[in-house]
Design an enzyme around this catalytic site. Structure first.
Site, PDB file in Angstrom:
ATOM      1  CD  GLU A 164      -2.812  -1.446   2.294  1.00  0.00           C
ATOM      2  OE1 GLU A 164      -2.758  -0.636   3.234  1.00  0.00           O
ATOM      3  OE2 GLU A 164      -3.596  -2.407   2.276  1.00  0.00           O
ATOM      4  CG  ASN A 205      -0.534  -6.861  -1.715  1.00  0.00           C
ATOM      5  OD1 ASN A 205      -1.080  -7.396  -2.674  1.00  0.00           O
ATOM      6  ND2 ASN A 205      -1.046  -6.855  -0.493  1.00  0.00           N
ATOM      7  CG  HIS A 241      -9.763  -5.785   0.236  1.00  0.00           C
ATOM      8  ND1 HIS A 241     -10.041  -6.953   0.926  1.00  0.00           N
ATOM      9  CD2 HIS A 241      -8.441  -5.556   0.433  1.00  0.00           C
ATOM     10  CE1 HIS A 241      -8.940  -7.387   1.532  1.00  0.00           C
ATOM     11  NE2 HIS A 241      -7.954  -6.555   1.232  1.00  0.00           N
ATOM     12  CD  GLU A 269      -4.588  -7.948   1.130  1.00  0.00           C
ATOM     13  OE1 GLU A 269      -5.480  -7.276   1.692  1.00  0.00           O
ATOM     14  OE2 GLU A 269      -3.376  -7.674   1.234  1.00  0.00           O
ATOM     15  CG  ASP A 271     -12.644  -9.053   0.998  1.00  0.00           C
ATOM     16  OD1 ASP A 271     -12.651  -8.021   0.294  1.00  0.00           O
ATOM     17  OD2 ASP A 271     -12.124  -9.096   2.123  1.00  0.00           O
TER      18      ASP A 271
HETATM   19  O1  9MR Z   1      -7.453  -8.827   7.746  1.00  0.00           O
HETATM   20  C1  9MR Z   1      -6.662  -7.912   8.482  1.00  0.00           C
HETATM   21  C2  9MR Z   1      -7.419  -7.488   9.718  1.00  0.00           C
HETATM   22  O2  9MR Z   1      -7.609  -8.583  10.586  1.00  0.00           O
HETATM   23  C3  9MR Z   1      -6.679  -6.366  10.417  1.00  0.00           C
HETATM   24  O3  9MR Z   1      -7.457  -5.889  11.503  1.00  0.00           O
HETATM   25  C4  9MR Z   1      -6.408  -5.251   9.428  1.00  0.00           C
HETATM   26  C5  9MR Z   1      -5.669  -4.110  10.076  1.00  0.00           C
HETATM   27  O4  9MR Z   1      -5.335  -3.125   9.168  1.00  0.00           O
HETATM   28  O5  9MR Z   1      -5.661  -5.756   8.348  1.00  0.00           O
HETATM   29  C6  9MR Z   1      -6.370  -6.691   7.631  1.00  0.00           C
HETATM   30  O6  9MR Z   1      -5.687  -7.089   6.488  1.00  0.00           O
HETATM   31  C7  9MR Z   1      -5.373  -6.049   5.561  1.00  0.00           C
HETATM   32  C8  9MR Z   1      -4.139  -6.495   4.823  1.00  0.00           C
HETATM   33  O7  9MR Z   1      -3.111  -6.782   5.741  1.00  0.00           O
HETATM   34  C9  9MR Z   1      -3.693  -5.450   3.837  1.00  0.00           C
HETATM   35  N1  9MR Z   1      -4.751  -5.061   2.948  1.00  0.00           N
HETATM   36  C10 9MR Z   1      -6.018  -4.721   3.574  1.00  0.00           C
HETATM   37  C11 9MR Z   1      -6.451  -5.824   4.509  1.00  0.00           C
HETATM   38  C12 9MR Z   1      -7.821  -5.517   5.102  1.00  0.00           C
HETATM   39  O8  9MR Z   1      -7.763  -4.397   5.924  1.00  0.00           O
END
Ligand code: 9MR
Length: 454
Positions: A164, A205, A241, A269, A271
Site C-alpha cells: 500500500e 501489493n 477488496h 486479498e 473479497d
Molecule cells: O485482515 C486484516 C485485519 O484482521 C486487520 O485488523 C487489518 C488491520 O489493518 O488488516 C487486515 O488485512 C489487511 C491487509 O493486511 C492489507 N490489505 C487490507 C487488509 C484488510 O484491511
C-alpha cells in the site's frame, strides 16, 4: 516431499470422509450433494493457478483447518507476519502464530505468501512512537527484513514486501517509510528481501489497483522503473477488496499490462462485500463477480495466484470495518460453500452445478469424536427460500444415542431422531442459516445419517 505428500493425501482422505458426512443432506427443492466436487486447489492446479486464502493461525483446527487444507494450495497469514505481531516489543519476537501457519502449510503441501514486510499499519508502537534519524530508520527496516525473511528462508513462496505505497491519485503515500527514507525505501526493501531469501518471489501489493486507474498506473510506472534499474521485483499483488457489482471492467487488461512488464500478478486479498442482510439475488450477483475475477486471472498466464482474504464469513475483516456490510467470502459462517464458491470453481473449469437456489437444506456433520462419544452439528440453510419453523429427522444406523442437544428440541426413540427448532430459532431467512448441536454416544462405527428437513 514424499512424506508431506502422504500427509496431504491422508488429510484429503479425512476431508473426504468428513465431506461424505456433510453430504448427508436433504434438499427440499432438489436432491444434490457436492461432496465429490473437485477442491479449488485441484481445479486451480489444472489451470496452472495457485488458489489461496488468508488464515488466522489459532483457528487452523476442526472444520476451519479441514477446509483450509482441502481447498487451498496457498496460505497467507492474515496478521501473523506483520511487524506489530512478530516484534511487539523491540528485540522481543513472537513467531508462534506465523510458525504455526507455516508448519500447517508444509504439512498440507501448501505454499505460503508472506505478508507483509513494509507497511504503514500494524507496526509496533515502539517503532511508530520512536524518533529516528533516516540512518536509524533504514537500519531498523533492513534488520526487520533480514530477520523475518531469513527466519522463513526457503519456506515462503512469495513475500508482499511493500504494501500500500500509493495514494489514490498515484502519488506516494506519506508514511513513516516514505517520509523518513524517500521513495527508494521500496527499492531498498526489495533488495534486502532478495538478499535474505533469493528463492522467494518479491511483490508489491496494493488495493484499488485492480482496474486501470491513476493508482494502478503509478504502480505500473514504478514496477517498470524498478525493472529498468535492475531492482529485484517479481510480482504485483492486486488486493481486490471489492464491492458487489463493481468488478472493474478493465481488470483483465490491467493484469495483462503488468504481465507484459515481465512480472507475475497475484490476486492477493479477494473479497466482495455486500450490504447486509444477504439474499439469494445478492449471493447470485456475488457468484458472478467472483467468477469474473477468477476468469480474468485464468485468462492471463502470468496471473499465478488467486487468494481470498478469509474463506469464511466468520473470519473476515469486512463486518468489523464496514458497518452494515459483509458476507464477503466464498463460505458462510458455518462453512457451507456459497454460490461465490461455485463462481470460483466454474471459472477454474469445475463442472459441478452450484447448489440449487430456491431451497433449504440440512447438513449433518461430526465435530469432534472420542472413544465413546461425539459432538454433532446440523446446519439448516436457505437460499431463494426461507423457513419460519423446521424439523430435522434422521435414523441412526449404528446404535448412536443422543445424550444432550442445544439450540433444538431433540427426542430419540430407538434409532429415530427428531429435532425441532427452539422457540428462538425457527426462522431461517433467505440467504441465512441456523445450526444446532448435540452430544451422543457411539461404539463400533459412527456413520453419518441422512437428514430430512420438514
Ligand atoms: O485482515 C486484516 C485485519 O484482521 C486487520 O485488523 C487489518 C488491520 O489493518 O488488516 C487486515 O488485512 C489487511 C491487509 O493486511 C492489507 N490489505 C487490507 C487488509 C484488510 O484491511
Amino acid at each position: 516431499m514424499r512424506s508431506s505428500r502422504t500427509l496431504r493425501l491422508k488429510t484429503r482422505l479425512t476431508t473426504l470422509v468428513t465431506g461424505v458426512a456433510a453430504a448427508a443432506a436433504l434438499l427440499l427443492a432438489a436432491p444434490a450433494s457436492h461432496a465429490a466436487d473437485t477442491p479449488l486447489r485441484d481445479l486451480g492446479a489444472a489451470k496452472g493457478k495457485i488458489v489461496g486464502t488468508a488464515v488466522t493461525g489459532s483457528k487452523l483446527t476442526g472444520t476451519y483447518g479441514d477446509v483450509a487444507a482441502a481447498q487451498f494450495s496457498s496460505l497467507t497469514p492474515g496478521n501473523a507476519m506483520k511487524w506489530g505481531s512478530v516484534e511487539p516489543a523491540r528485540g522481543a519476537f513472537d513467531w508462534a502464530e506465523a510458525d504455526r501457519i507455516v508448519a500447517f502449510a508444509q504439512a498440507h503441501s501448501q505454499q505460503v505468501r508472506g505478508h507483509t514486510l513494509v507497511w504503514h499499519n500494524q507496526n509496533p508502537n515502539w517503532l511508530t512512537n520512536g524518533s529516528w534519524t533516516p540512518a536509524q530508520l533504514g537500519d531498523l527496516l533492513q534488520n526487520h527484513i533480514a530477520t523475518e525473511v531469513g527466519r522463513y528462508k526457503g519456506r515462503i513462496a512469495a513475500w508482499d514486501v511493500v504494501n500500500e505505497a500509493f495514494n489514490e491519485d498515484g502519488t506516494y503515500r506519506p508514511t513513516l517509510w516514505y517520509n523518513g527514507l524517500g521513495a527508494d525505501y521500496i527499492a531498498n526493501a526489495l533488495t534486502w528481501a532478495r538478499a535474505a531469501d533469493p528463492a522467494a518471489k518479491l511483490y508489491i501489493n496494493d488495493y484499488n489497483v485492480e482496474g486501470v486507474n491513476a493508482k494502478s498506473t503509478a504502480l505500473y510506472n514504478l514496477v517498470r522503473s524498478l525493472k529498468q534499474r535492475g531492482v529485484p521485483i517479481d510480482g504485483v499483488g492486486l488486493q481486490a477488496h471489492l464491492v458487489l457489482g463493481q468488478v472493474p471492467a478493465t481488470l483483465q487488461q490491467n493484469i495483462q499490462r503488468f504481465a507484459d512488464l515481465g512480472v507475475d500478478v497475484a490476486i492477493t486479498e479477494l473479497d466482495i462485500r455486500m450490504t447486509l442482510p444477504s439474499d439469494g439475488a445478492k449471493l447470485d450477483r456475488q457468484k458472478a463477480d467472483y467468477k469474473a475475477v477468477t476468469a480474468a486471472c485464468v485468462a492471463v498466464a502470468r496471473c499465478v495466484n488467486l487468494t481470498v482474504w478469509g474463506f469464511t464469513d466468520s473470519d473476515s475483516w469486512v463486518e468489523g470495518t464496514f458497518p452494515g456490510e459483509g458476507a464477503a467470502t466464498p463460505y458462510d459462517g458455518n462453512y457451507a460453500p456459497k454460490p461465490a464458491y461455485y463462481g470460483i470453481a466454474e471459472a477454474l473449469g469445475g463442472t459441478t452445478a452450484p447448489p440449487p437456489t430456491g431451497g433449504c437444506k440440512a447438513v449433518y456433520s461430526v465435530g469432534s469424536q472420542w472413544n465413546t462419544g461425539f459432538t454433532g452439528n446440523v446446519t439448516i440453510s436457505c437460499s431463494g427460500a426461507s423457513l419460519s419453523s423446521w424439523k430435522a429427522t434422521w435414523t441412526y444406523g449404528a446404535g448412536q444415542q443422543i445424550t444432550q442437544a442445544w439450540s433444538a428440541d431433540c427426542t430419540q426413540s430407538g434409532p429415530a431422531v427428531t429435532c425441532a427448532n427452539a422457540s428462538y430459532n425457527g426462522t431461517v431467512p433467505d440467504g441465512g442459516s441456523v445450526s444446532f448441536g448435540f452430544n451422543a454416544n457411539w461404539s463400533g462405527s459412527n456413520p453419518a445419517p441422512t437428514v430430512t428437513l420438514g
